[in-house]
Design an enzyme around this catalytic site. Structure first.
Site, short mmCIF file in Angstrom:
data_model
loop_
_atom_site.label_atom_id
_atom_site.label_comp_id
_atom_site.label_asym_id
_atom_site.label_seq_id
_atom_site.Cartn_x
_atom_site.Cartn_y
_atom_site.Cartn_z
CE1 TYR A 1 -0.30 3.64 9.59
CE2 TYR A 1 0.24 2.57 8.17
CZ TYR A 1 -0.47 2.69 8.67
OH TYR A 1 -1.39 1.97 8.74
CE1 TYR B 1 -4.70 3.31 9.72
CE2 TYR B 1 -4.27 3.38 11.95
CZ TYR B 1 -4.03 2.93 10.35
OH TYR B 1 -3.07 1.41 10.82
CE LYS C 1 5.36 3.22 12.72
NZ LYS C 1 5.78 2.52 11.64
CG HIS D 1 -2.06 -0.33 0.94
ND1 HIS D 1 -3.34 -0.33 2.44
CD2 HIS D 1 -2.42 -1.94 0.48
CE1 HIS D 1 -3.48 -1.92 1.91
NE2 HIS D 1 -3.08 -2.95 0.63
N PRO E 1 -2.15 -0.49 19.41
CG PRO E 1 -4.17 -1.38 19.25
CD PRO E 1 -3.31 -0.83 19.86
P1 FAD Z 1 4.09 -12.00 21.43
O1 FAD Z 1 3.73 -11.77 20.37
O2 FAD Z 1 3.23 -11.45 22.16
O3 FAD Z 1 5.05 -13.17 21.34
C1 FAD Z 1 5.08 -13.59 22.75
C2 FAD Z 1 5.20 -15.41 23.05
O4 FAD Z 1 5.36 -16.12 24.04
C3 FAD Z 1 4.32 -15.91 22.82
O5 FAD Z 1 3.51 -16.43 21.76
C4 FAD Z 1 3.13 -15.87 24.16
O6 FAD Z 1 2.07 -17.40 23.78
C5 FAD Z 1 5.24 -16.84 24.28
N1 FAD Z 1 4.45 -16.75 26.04
C6 FAD Z 1 4.23 -15.69 27.01
N2 FAD Z 1 4.66 -16.05 28.27
C7 FAD Z 1 5.71 -17.39 28.09
C8 FAD Z 1 5.78 -18.52 28.89
N3 FAD Z 1 5.94 -18.00 30.30
N4 FAD Z 1 7.03 -19.12 28.51
C9 FAD Z 1 6.72 -19.71 26.70
N5 FAD Z 1 6.32 -18.67 26.47
C10 FAD Z 1 5.62 -17.65 26.42
N6 FAD Z 1 1.52 -4.25 15.63
C11 FAD Z 1 1.94 -4.26 14.29
O7 FAD Z 1 3.18 -3.80 14.12
N7 FAD Z 1 1.31 -3.67 13.35
C12 FAD Z 1 -0.12 -3.77 13.33
O8 FAD Z 1 -0.57 -3.59 12.56
C13 FAD Z 1 -0.49 -4.46 14.06
N8 FAD Z 1 -1.37 -4.40 14.94
C14 FAD Z 1 -2.04 -4.51 16.47
C15 FAD Z 1 -3.93 -5.28 16.75
C16 FAD Z 1 -3.94 -6.11 17.83
C17 FAD Z 1 -5.49 -5.73 17.80
C18 FAD Z 1 -2.43 -6.34 18.72
C19 FAD Z 1 -3.14 -7.47 19.92
C20 FAD Z 1 -1.49 -6.21 18.65
C21 FAD Z 1 -0.95 -5.30 17.42
N9 FAD Z 1 0.25 -4.75 17.24
C22 FAD Z 1 0.38 -4.35 15.98
C23 FAD Z 1 1.08 -5.45 18.11
C24 FAD Z 1 2.04 -7.08 17.45
O9 FAD Z 1 1.16 -7.98 17.65
C25 FAD Z 1 3.02 -7.17 19.09
O10 FAD Z 1 3.83 -5.98 19.42
C26 FAD Z 1 3.66 -8.02 18.51
O11 FAD Z 1 2.87 -9.37 18.60
C27 FAD Z 1 5.09 -8.50 19.92
O12 FAD Z 1 6.04 -9.90 18.56
P2 FAD Z 1 5.97 -10.26 20.58
O13 FAD Z 1 6.92 -11.62 19.44
O14 FAD Z 1 6.96 -9.58 20.76
O15 FAD Z 1 4.97 -11.13 21.67
C1 DHB Z 2 -3.71 -3.18 11.44
C2 DHB Z 2 -4.03 -3.20 12.71
C3 DHB Z 2 -3.26 -1.89 13.03
O1 DHB Z 2 -3.18 -1.81 14.56
C4 DHB Z 2 -3.53 -0.72 12.11
O2 DHB Z 2 -3.09 0.27 13.02
C5 DHB Z 2 -3.69 -1.30 10.98
C6 DHB Z 2 -4.04 -2.51 10.54
C7 DHB Z 2 -4.01 -4.97 11.29
O3 DHB Z 2 -4.03 -5.67 11.61
O4 DHB Z 2 -4.51 -4.82 9.52
#
Ligand code: FAD
Ligand code: DHB
Length: 391
Positions: free
Chosen positions: A385, A201, A297, A72, A293
């Site tokens: 962004y 948005y 990021k 995009h 979110p």
């Molecule tokens: P996580 O994905 O949380 O992974 C951590 C892992 O550790 C999990 O698999 C968990 O099960 C495991 N774990 C936890 N505790 C333990 C334990 N004690 N022992 C062993 N394993 C454990 N980010 C973006 O960049 N762009 C977006 O568009 C965006 N949209 C989002 C929309 C929503 C609705 C949400 C909820 C988040 C969004 N984010 C977005 C954020 C993004 O999803 C997270 O920042 C990302 O998942 C971080 O990755 P991570 O690997 O650090 O943590």
């Molecule tokens: C999505 C999530 C976000 O938080 C955002 O800012 C844009 C897109 C998504 O899940 O597609």
């Protein structure tokens, strides 16, 4: 059991770190509390910055992403009965985002790890990082009712916001910075073609709404709701009615509806733990920081942290140089705080604050107007962004 780097968590941060280390000849074992099926189906983020895409492609985990990801070149801000396009191709030429589901990234990384003989232990419990203030750290855990110990040189805490690694650091070492928001998001995945080519948005008196997508047949939506909202109160009909009310504000624009495949409530918070390291334990991704979110990021920041950590570990393993390891936290935090500010700002700009006074509302309207009317202001939004360049 022994490995060079014990990684706790098979989210994007842990999996990508494991694979990047493998490509530098460094061994790791990933310990994950959940099952493989669960982590591959967890619907979350969808927007990848160019830097994240480049990292995944360079790591050999980008084939499907390049084929199925949707590039995009702009987003729409919708308010006051009008859509305003933030045109990346004009404001930040050559830079774009790719819409590709986080669970697809996780699937691709798991496949890449397993194809390369990588070890991911799913379904472990009672994970306990220990001895990371000595030269001999270890992580103990339970698997199939037996207790095991993984000996290692370093531990990477990639276990997300609710993980155990951050809390294993002795009290008083870390400083916390946080902000709670008086609202959450309902996230909805629906089997319907997107009603838009680019993300929308929408700032609305009824609350913020976001129209995103996953494929030509799948749409993703978010709705601002109360922080303690009960998803059971949101029938599919109510979700569509609310999305319509918040998104159908531009003359002639209509929202297509379809079967809801998945829905859930997400809390909104900002959080940073400093420093992101203690002894031989390094925190990366959501274990160290959370952003609301709105700026898309979190996943991108997780990918950024682990590229920095990979370079630091590679420098140590190849020549015994500790400089980059010692600087890990400082190198990450500069980007972390930029993203914190941008995510807080996007959130404040676009959401409805129930108790905001009329003065605050006018400031918000004025800033929305300015962001869309001024090239200087919209370039600032656009460059944050799409993602700032390398550190
Ligand atoms: P996580 O994905 O949380 O992974 C951590 C892992 O550790 C999990 O698999 C968990 O099960 C495991 N774990 C936890 N505790 C333990 C334990 N004690 N022992 C062993 N394993 C454990 N980010 C973006 O960049 N762009 C977006 O568009 C965006 N949209 C989002 C929309 C929503 C609705 C949400 C909820 C988040 C969004 N984010 C977005 C954020 C993004 O999803 C997270 O920042 C990302 O998942 C971080 O990755 P991570 O690997 O650090 O943590
Ligand atoms: C999505 C999530 C976000 O938080 C955002 O800012 C844009 C897109 C998504 O899940 O597609």
């Amino acid at each position: 059991m022994r490995t060079q780097v014990a990684i706790v968590g098979a989210g994007p941060a842990g999996l990508l770190l494991s694979h990047l280390l493998h490509l530098r000849g460094i061994s790791s074992v990933v310990l994950e509390a959940r099952g493989r099926d669960y982590v591959q189906k967890r619907v979350r983020a969808g927007v990848l910055e160019q830097g994240t895409v480049d990292t995944l492609v360079a790591a050999g985990a980008g084939e499907r992403l390049l084929g199925e990801g949707m590039v995009h070149h702009g987003i729409e801000l919708r308010f006051g009965g009008q859509g305003h396009r933030i045109a990346f191709e004009r404001l930040v030429p050559g830079r774009a985002i790719t819409v590709y589901g986080q669970q697809e990234v996780v699937k691709d990384l798991i496949a890449a790890r397993l194809a390369a003989g990588g070890q991911i232990l799913f379904g472990v419990s009672d994970v306990a990082p220990e001895g990371f203030d000595t030269p001999h750290p270890e992580v103990s855990f339970t698997r199939d009712t037996k207790r095991h110990t993984l000996h290692c040189d370093y531990i990477a805490g990639c276990d997300g916001f609710h993980g155990v690694c951050r809390d294993a650091i002795p009290a008083g070492v870390l400083k916390y910075f946080d902000r709670e928001y008086p609202f959450g998001w309902i996230g909805v995945l629906a089997a319907v073609a997107p009603s838009t080519q680019e993300l929308i948005y929408a700032s609305n008196e009824r609350g913020f709404a976001l129209h995103s997508m996953r494929s030509p047949e799948l749409s993703r939506f978010y709705l601002q709701v109360a922080a303690d909202e009960d998803i059971a109160a949101w029938s599919d009909e109510r979700i569509w009615a609310e999305l319509r009310a918040r998104l159908e504000t531009v003359p002639g624009w209509q929202l297509s509806t379809g079967p809801v495949l998945e829905k859930g409530v997400t809390a909104m918070r900002s959080f940073v733990a400093e420093p992101m390291q203690f002894g031989r334990l390094f925190l990366a991704g959501d274990a160290a920081h959370i952003v609301p979110p709105t700026g898309a990021k979190g996943l991108n920041l997780a990918a950024f942290d682990v590229t920095i950590l990979t370079e630091a570990l590679a420098a140590w393993y190849s020549g015994g140089d500790r400089t980059l390891l010692d600087r890990y936290s400082a190198a990450c935090l500069r980007r972390v705080w930029r993203v914190q500010q941008f995510s807080w700002w996007m959130t404040t700009l676009l959401h409805t604050f129930e108790h905001s006074d009329p003065y605050d509302r006018r400031l918000q309207q004025s800033y929305l107007d300015y962001v869309c009317g001024s090239d200087a202001a919209s370039t600032s939004l656009a460059e944050n962004y799409v993602g700032l360049g390398p550190p």
